[in-house]
Design an enzyme around this catalytic site. Structure first.
Site, short mmCIF file in Angstrom:
data_model
loop_
_atom_site.label_atom_id
_atom_site.label_comp_id
_atom_site.label_asym_id
_atom_site.label_seq_id
_atom_site.Cartn_x
_atom_site.Cartn_y
_atom_site.Cartn_z
N ASN A 84 -3.93 7.67 9.49
CA ASN A 84 -3.69 7.10 8.17
C ASN A 84 -4.07 8.04 7.04
O ASN A 84 -3.57 7.88 5.92
CB ASN A 84 -4.50 5.79 8.05
CG ASN A 84 -4.52 5.27 6.63
OD1 ASN A 84 -3.53 4.73 6.13
ND2 ASN A 84 -5.65 5.43 5.95
N SER A 138 5.24 7.96 4.49
CA SER A 138 5.49 7.44 3.15
C SER A 138 6.99 7.40 2.91
O SER A 138 7.73 8.23 3.46
CB SER A 138 4.83 8.32 2.09
OG SER A 138 5.29 8.00 0.78
N TYR A 152 3.38 16.62 -1.24
CA TYR A 152 3.09 15.41 -0.46
C TYR A 152 4.36 14.89 0.20
O TYR A 152 4.38 14.57 1.39
CB TYR A 152 2.47 14.36 -1.38
CG TYR A 152 2.27 13.00 -0.78
CD1 TYR A 152 1.16 12.73 0.02
CD2 TYR A 152 3.18 11.97 -1.04
CE1 TYR A 152 0.96 11.46 0.54
CE2 TYR A 152 2.98 10.70 -0.52
CZ TYR A 152 1.88 10.44 0.28
OH TYR A 152 1.69 9.19 0.80
N ALA A 153 5.43 14.81 -0.58
CA ALA A 153 6.70 14.31 -0.06
C ALA A 153 7.22 15.20 1.07
O ALA A 153 7.69 14.72 2.11
CB ALA A 153 7.74 14.21 -1.18
N ALA A 155 5.40 17.17 3.02
CA ALA A 155 4.52 17.03 4.18
C ALA A 155 4.81 15.74 4.94
O ALA A 155 4.83 15.73 6.18
CB ALA A 155 3.06 17.06 3.73
N LYS A 156 5.06 14.66 4.21
CA LYS A 156 5.36 13.39 4.88
C LYS A 156 6.71 13.43 5.58
O LYS A 156 6.89 12.84 6.65
CB LYS A 156 5.30 12.24 3.87
CG LYS A 156 3.91 11.93 3.36
CD LYS A 156 2.95 11.52 4.46
CE LYS A 156 1.63 10.99 3.91
NZ LYS A 156 0.68 10.62 4.98
N ILE A 185 1.42 0.87 -2.48
CA ILE A 185 0.45 -0.14 -2.03
C ILE A 185 -0.55 -0.38 -3.15
O ILE A 185 -1.11 0.58 -3.71
CB ILE A 185 -0.29 0.33 -0.76
CG1 ILE A 185 0.71 0.73 0.34
CG2 ILE A 185 -1.23 -0.76 -0.25
CD1 ILE A 185 0.05 1.42 1.52
#
Length: 260
Positions: A84, A138, A152-153, A155-156, A185
């Site tokens: 997570n 994500s 981040y995008a 990597a996800k 979230i």
């Protein structure tokens, strides 16, 4: 139906398990009878003696070594691994403002940390021909927001691809591998962010929340997810009731992603 003891006898590890969705997932697995280990850099805000805490920085290889060593020494195995841990701390301003360090640190946390944990715990799952690995990705893996979270995008997206590939290798040997991709979230951190936006722009918290939903292109369900809703999905996926599910990405975003 009562699922209170369906994970009895199972040892679960939830990374980033001290707050937000990670904490909700840990609580959900505990409620189903699992013994749950949580790990993060900082101590839990709400200590729980029933959640075994290991402090570690999983963005570094030595953090994985520490967690694996302590888990095997204390429990001897892991049956359920929920990767997570994740997040983005890169600045706004688009591609040009991102440094090499921004990219490297984000990829270490969001992609390579799960890879290292899988490498540490998957072999003993394969040896006993059972286990479940969940990668929390994500919707940005398919719906990147370029202004501040491009690393981040990326990597996800890599994590989603890796998870699918790993499932092809592990599933025939008894280990299920799945991806859960949440949208926005409403964690405590998100609530604090809404409060800051409200105060800095002199609008209500509700208007601040709506502005973020608008930036995502809208959420048809009308609100962000609650951490417990993500946890409930994970609780099902790691259970025997989901025994035929592997290699699949489950999106939980209230309809945010506008495409199929």
């Amino acid at each position: 139906m009562d699922y209170q003891n369906e994970l009895s006898g199972k040892i679960a590890l939830v990374t980033g398990g001290t707050k937000g969705a990670g904490r909700a997932i840990a609580e959900r697995l505990k409620s189903a009878g699992a013994k749950v280990v949580i790990t993060a850099r900082n101590q839990p805000e709400l200590p729980d003696e029933d959640l075994y805490f290991i402090p570690a920085d999983l963005s570094k290889p030595e953090g994985t070594d520490k967690v694996a060593s302590e888990v095997f020494e204390k429990f001897g195995k892991i049956d359920i691994l929920v990767n997570n841990l994740g997040g983005s701390e890169t600045p706004g301003g688009g591609f040009a403002v991102l440094s090499n360090t921004d990219w490297e640190e984000t990829i270490q946390t969001n992609l390579l940390a799960p890879v290292r944990l899988d490498k540490a715990f998957l072999p003993q799952m394969l040896e006993k021909k059972s286990g479940v690995i969940i990668h929390i990705a994500s919707i940005q893996g398919k719906l990147p927001l370029y202004d501040s979270t491009l690393p981040y995008a990326a990597a996800k997206a890599g994590l989603i691809n890796y998870s699918k590939g790993l499932s092809k290798e592990a599933s025939p040997k008894g280990v299920r591998v799945l991806t859960v991709s949440p949208g926005w979230i409403m964690t405590e951190a998100s609530k604090r962010m809404m409060q800051r936006i409200s105060e800095s722009t002199n609008i209500s918290v509700e208007a601040a929340t709506q502005s973020v939903m608008d930036a995502l292109g809208g959420i048809p369900n009308g609100r962000p997810a609650y951490p417990e809703e993500v946890a409930e999905l994970v609780g099902f996926l790691v259970s025997p009731r989901a025994g035929y599910l592997t290699g699949t990405e489950y999106v939980i975003d209230g309809g945010t992603v506008p495409t199929i």
